[in-house]
Enzyme design. Sequence first.
Site, PDB file in Angstrom:
ATOM      1  N   ARG A  93       0.852  -1.205   0.000  1.00 19.92           N
ATOM      2  CA  ARG A  93       0.000   0.000   0.000  1.00 19.92           C
ATOM      3  C   ARG A  93       0.886   1.253   0.000  1.00 19.92           C
ATOM      4  O   ARG A  93       0.605   2.232  -0.687  1.00 19.92           O
ATOM      5  CB  ARG A  93      -0.935  -0.006   1.225  1.00 19.92           C
ATOM      6  N   ASN A 147     -10.394  -4.542  -1.493  1.00 23.56           N
ATOM      7  CA  ASN A 147     -10.259  -3.466  -2.468  1.00 23.56           C
ATOM      8  C   ASN A 147      -9.258  -3.825  -3.555  1.00 23.56           C
ATOM      9  O   ASN A 147      -8.553  -4.814  -3.425  1.00 23.56           O
ATOM     10  CB  ASN A 147      -9.795  -2.195  -1.738  1.00 23.56           C
ATOM     11  N   CYS A 169     -18.877  -1.693  -0.252  1.00 27.04           N
ATOM     12  CA  CYS A 169     -18.018  -0.615   0.238  1.00 27.04           C
ATOM     13  C   CYS A 169     -18.712   0.026   1.433  1.00 27.04           C
ATOM     14  O   CYS A 169     -19.935   0.175   1.449  1.00 27.04           O
ATOM     15  CB  CYS A 169     -17.836   0.419  -0.866  1.00 27.04           C
ATOM     16  N   ASP A 170     -17.917   0.428   2.413  1.00 26.19           N
ATOM     17  CA  ASP A 170     -18.512   1.023   3.619  1.00 26.19           C
ATOM     18  C   ASP A 170     -18.662   2.544   3.536  1.00 26.19           C
ATOM     19  O   ASP A 170     -19.174   3.167   4.457  1.00 26.19           O
ATOM     20  CB  ASP A 170     -17.691   0.639   4.860  1.00 26.19           C
ATOM     21  N   HIS A 199     -16.469   4.205  -5.059  1.00 27.76           N
ATOM     22  CA  HIS A 199     -15.641   5.378  -4.736  1.00 27.76           C
ATOM     23  C   HIS A 199     -15.795   6.458  -5.808  1.00 27.76           C
ATOM     24  O   HIS A 199     -14.832   7.162  -6.139  1.00 27.76           O
ATOM     25  CB  HIS A 199     -14.157   4.979  -4.569  1.00 27.76           C
ATOM     26  N   TYR A 264     -14.700  10.323  -2.178  1.00 29.58           N
ATOM     27  CA  TYR A 264     -13.579   9.885  -3.027  1.00 29.58           C
ATOM     28  C   TYR A 264     -13.458  10.676  -4.321  1.00 29.58           C
ATOM     29  O   TYR A 264     -12.415  10.638  -4.977  1.00 29.58           O
ATOM     30  CB  TYR A 264     -13.688   8.381  -3.333  1.00 29.58           C
ATOM     31  N   ARG A 284      -0.891   7.862   3.842  1.00 29.16           N
ATOM     32  CA  ARG A 284      -1.945   7.241   4.665  1.00 29.16           C
ATOM     33  C   ARG A 284      -1.510   5.849   5.157  1.00 29.16           C
ATOM     34  O   ARG A 284      -1.815   5.470   6.281  1.00 29.16           O
ATOM     35  CB  ARG A 284      -3.241   7.159   3.838  1.00 29.16           C
TER      36      ARG A 284
HETATM   37  P1  NAD Z   1      -4.545  -5.651   6.542  1.00 32.02           P
HETATM   38  O1  NAD Z   1      -3.279  -5.664   5.766  1.00 32.02           O
HETATM   39  O2  NAD Z   1      -4.531  -5.371   7.997  1.00 32.02           O
HETATM   40  O3  NAD Z   1      -5.281  -7.047   6.337  1.00 32.02           O
HETATM   41  C1  NAD Z   1      -5.295  -7.774   5.179  1.00 32.02           C
HETATM   42  C2  NAD Z   1      -4.997  -9.235   5.468  1.00 32.02           C
HETATM   43  O4  NAD Z   1      -5.138  -9.979   4.246  1.00 32.02           O
HETATM   44  C3  NAD Z   1      -3.568  -9.503   5.960  1.00 32.02           C
HETATM   45  O5  NAD Z   1      -3.596 -10.185   7.188  1.00 32.02           O
HETATM   46  C4  NAD Z   1      -2.961 -10.361   4.856  1.00 32.02           C
HETATM   47  O6  NAD Z   1      -2.039 -11.312   5.318  1.00 32.02           O
HETATM   48  C5  NAD Z   1      -4.196 -11.009   4.258  1.00 32.02           C
HETATM   49  N1  NAD Z   1      -4.026 -11.552   2.911  1.00 32.02           N
HETATM   50  C6  NAD Z   1      -3.364 -11.004   1.874  1.00 32.02           C
HETATM   51  N2  NAD Z   1      -3.449 -11.810   0.795  1.00 32.02           N
HETATM   52  C7  NAD Z   1      -4.185 -12.881   1.156  1.00 32.02           C
HETATM   53  C8  NAD Z   1      -4.615 -14.047   0.484  1.00 32.02           C
HETATM   54  N3  NAD Z   1      -4.322 -14.271  -0.817  1.00 32.02           N
HETATM   55  N4  NAD Z   1      -5.345 -14.959   1.173  1.00 32.02           N
HETATM   56  C9  NAD Z   1      -5.658 -14.749   2.462  1.00 32.02           C
HETATM   57  N5  NAD Z   1      -5.295 -13.647   3.156  1.00 32.02           N
HETATM   58  C10 NAD Z   1      -4.557 -12.730   2.511  1.00 32.02           C
HETATM   59  O7  NAD Z   1      -5.492  -4.587   5.792  1.00 32.02           O
HETATM   60  P2  NAD Z   1      -6.707  -3.710   6.318  1.00 32.02           P
HETATM   61  O8  NAD Z   1      -6.310  -2.292   6.353  1.00 32.02           O
HETATM   62  O9  NAD Z   1      -7.275  -4.308   7.544  1.00 32.02           O
HETATM   63  O10 NAD Z   1      -7.736  -3.867   5.124  1.00 32.02           O
HETATM   64  C11 NAD Z   1      -8.164  -5.111   4.681  1.00 32.02           C
HETATM   65  C12 NAD Z   1      -8.859  -4.972   3.357  1.00 32.02           C
HETATM   66  O11 NAD Z   1     -10.147  -4.412   3.516  1.00 32.02           O
HETATM   67  C13 NAD Z   1      -8.145  -4.080   2.346  1.00 32.02           C
HETATM   68  O12 NAD Z   1      -8.334  -4.620   1.055  1.00 32.02           O
HETATM   69  C14 NAD Z   1      -8.900  -2.790   2.457  1.00 32.02           C
HETATM   70  O13 NAD Z   1      -8.766  -1.994   1.319  1.00 32.02           O
HETATM   71  C15 NAD Z   1     -10.292  -3.344   2.600  1.00 32.02           C
HETATM   72  N6  NAD Z   1     -11.313  -2.413   3.069  1.00 32.02           N
HETATM   73  C16 NAD Z   1     -12.334  -2.197   2.238  1.00 32.02           C
HETATM   74  C17 NAD Z   1     -13.354  -1.364   2.592  1.00 32.02           C
HETATM   75  C18 NAD Z   1     -14.434  -1.110   1.610  1.00 32.02           C
HETATM   76  O14 NAD Z   1     -15.111  -0.098   1.706  1.00 32.02           O
HETATM   77  N7  NAD Z   1     -14.628  -1.977   0.614  1.00 32.02           N
HETATM   78  C19 NAD Z   1     -13.318  -0.735   3.836  1.00 32.02           C
HETATM   79  C20 NAD Z   1     -12.241  -0.982   4.692  1.00 32.02           C
HETATM   80  C21 NAD Z   1     -11.233  -1.847   4.300  1.00 32.02           C
HETATM   81  C1  G6P Z   2     -13.042   3.741   3.332  1.00 30.00           C
HETATM   82  C2  G6P Z   2     -13.241   3.098   2.018  1.00 30.00           C
HETATM   83  C3  G6P Z   2     -12.480   1.817   1.947  1.00 30.00           C
HETATM   84  C4  G6P Z   2     -11.023   2.014   2.263  1.00 30.00           C
HETATM   85  C5  G6P Z   2     -10.900   2.695   3.589  1.00 30.00           C
HETATM   86  C6  G6P Z   2      -9.467   3.079   3.834  1.00 30.00           C
HETATM   87  O1  G6P Z   2     -13.656   3.010   4.340  1.00 30.00           O
HETATM   88  O2  G6P Z   2     -14.580   2.855   1.737  1.00 30.00           O
HETATM   89  O3  G6P Z   2     -12.646   1.255   0.683  1.00 30.00           O
HETATM   90  O4  G6P Z   2     -10.353   0.792   2.309  1.00 30.00           O
HETATM   91  O5  G6P Z   2     -11.671   3.851   3.623  1.00 30.00           O
HETATM   92  O6  G6P Z   2      -9.362   3.507   5.118  1.00 30.00           O
HETATM   93  P1  G6P Z   2      -7.945   3.662   5.829  1.00 30.00           P
HETATM   94  O7  G6P Z   2      -8.346   4.105   7.184  1.00 30.00           O
HETATM   95  O8  G6P Z   2      -7.302   2.278   5.781  1.00 30.00           O
HETATM   96  O9  G6P Z   2      -7.196   4.676   5.041  1.00 30.00           O
HETATM   97 MN    MN Z   3     -14.707   1.481  -0.040  1.00 30.56          MN
END
Ligand code: NAD
Ligand code: G6P
Ligand code: MN
Length: 441
Positions: A93, A147, A169-170, A199, A264, A284
């Site tokens: 990231r 994501n 998405c949240d 987004h 976004y 970030r």
């Molecule tokens: P993080 O790095 O703490 O957690 C991600 C985990 O995924 C890690 O533990 C990693 O080892 C694991 N991982 C990676 N590749 C893998 C695979 N092939 N199989 C199994 N596990 C695997 O990240 P985070 O900040 O907690 O975010 C997690 C995800 O959620 C990110 O993709 C983030 O963008 C997403 N997210 C999405 C939204 C949304 O609105 N859609 C909101 C918040 C977070």
């Molecule tokens: C929002 C978006 C997510 C994104 C997150 C990142 O919740 O909807 O898609 O992953 O923000 O937040 P962070 O706190 O990790 O920058």
């Molecule tokens: Mn999102």
Amino acid sequence: MRKFSVVIAGGGSTFTPGIVMMLLDNSERFPLKSLRLYDNDAERQATLGAALEILLKEQAPEVEFIYTTDPEIAFTDTDFCMAHIHVGKYAMREQDEKIPLKYGVIGQETCGPGGLAYGMRSITGMLEIIDYMEQYAPDAWMLNYSNPAAIVAEACRVLRPDSKVLNICDMPVGTLRRMSQIVGKQPKDLDVRYFGLNHFGWWTSVKDKEGHEYINQIRDYVAEHGYLTQVEVDTQHMDESWQATHKKAKDILAVDDRYLPNTYLKYYLFPDDEVAHSSCTYTRANEVMDGREKTVFDAARRIVETGTAVDSGFHIDSHASFIVDLARAIAFNTHERMVMIVENNGAIANFPDDAMVEVPCIVGSDGPEALAQGKIPMFHQALMHQQVTVEKLAVEAYVEGSYQKLWQALTMSKTIPSAKVAKELLDDLIEANKDFWPELK
Ligand code: NAD
Ligand code: G6P
Ligand code: MN
């Protein structure tokens, strides 16, 4: 009442404890039989797994709990997979955010070149977990937060069209919570109309159950304060950089005040401001590593050291409530109205059928049914066309292993000034992602 088995893929995610707390909080409405964590990083997951094991023993001893890196053990006989994997984790990231900034371009996790780089990594990880789910739990649903959701959703549409994967998405629910505070209502009392890409969207209506429209009241507030609220409405999206983002909605609204914008959009409409306020050395990703990651993992280590999860330090938020509500909607056919990422098929009348769009849906046991949002104005339509083309080209580049198409995707992005910069950036991103991306020719 029926009990459900849930696997959380990306068990080591900073969001896992919040979702587990939310599941326990909902045990009456969504009873759990078993809960499993699955990750491909054993060490990272073990820290959270050991803490959550203690928490579950104290709060829900009847729920079978395990954490594992074995997909067969993780997925067999589950009803739901709640996925939030991050392929490349925070180390990548950081690269996604810092490489573009070297070229004076937006450095962001899901938008612009960083989002494309992340997308090219994420598709492989997503296909892997979808295939595990279908092998070991053929009837299960995947509720996916991983994501960049727009690219992941398009990849699912093209590569796994029959799979039961729902991409979410949240941000729409998080912002609705702010809107509900602005008008003095509960979020669940409000129904929205919304259109866009992930987004990349706009609210066209926010009404209460009696049909009273609040969009003008919210618009007047946002024109002055953005989405900054008087009192804190969530534990998520609270850091200083997020406050600046909520505030910036004011400037986005000024460009077109017919509808309320997703935050976004700032990366596409004000990239110069964003780059000017970014640091090339501390982005970030660094904030999250120093903040949320540290807080969550420190809390987990404390639980393991003390042997108790009383006052765990884990929080529930709108992110966790949304995914649990979605599981409930499918499990109990609740027909809840939720904003989801689905194939357009006419929901936005003047937009391609095969675009993955974000719109309100009615969600029941068969999944989401999109609600018609009608025709959208030329301004929004053109912006969305450009962005959806970026996303589609990226997926085509992945499928075909095409350098040319990924270069075109970057060139098409509103965040990148020219084909020349796009090419320089692409070559840099290929080098940084060589352990993750398919080979491009
Ligand atoms: P993080 O790095 O703490 O957690 C991600 C985990 O995924 C890690 O533990 C990693 O080892 C694991 N991982 C990676 N590749 C893998 C695979 N092939 N199989 C199994 N596990 C695997 O990240 P985070 O900040 O907690 O975010 C997690 C995800 O959620 C990110 O993709 C983030 O963008 C997403 N997210 C999405 C939204 C949304 O609105 N859609 C909101 C918040 C977070
Ligand atoms: C929002 C978006 C997510 C994104 C997150 C990142 O919740 O909807 O898609 O992953 O923000 O937040 P962070 O706190 O990790 O920058
Ligand atoms: Mn999102």
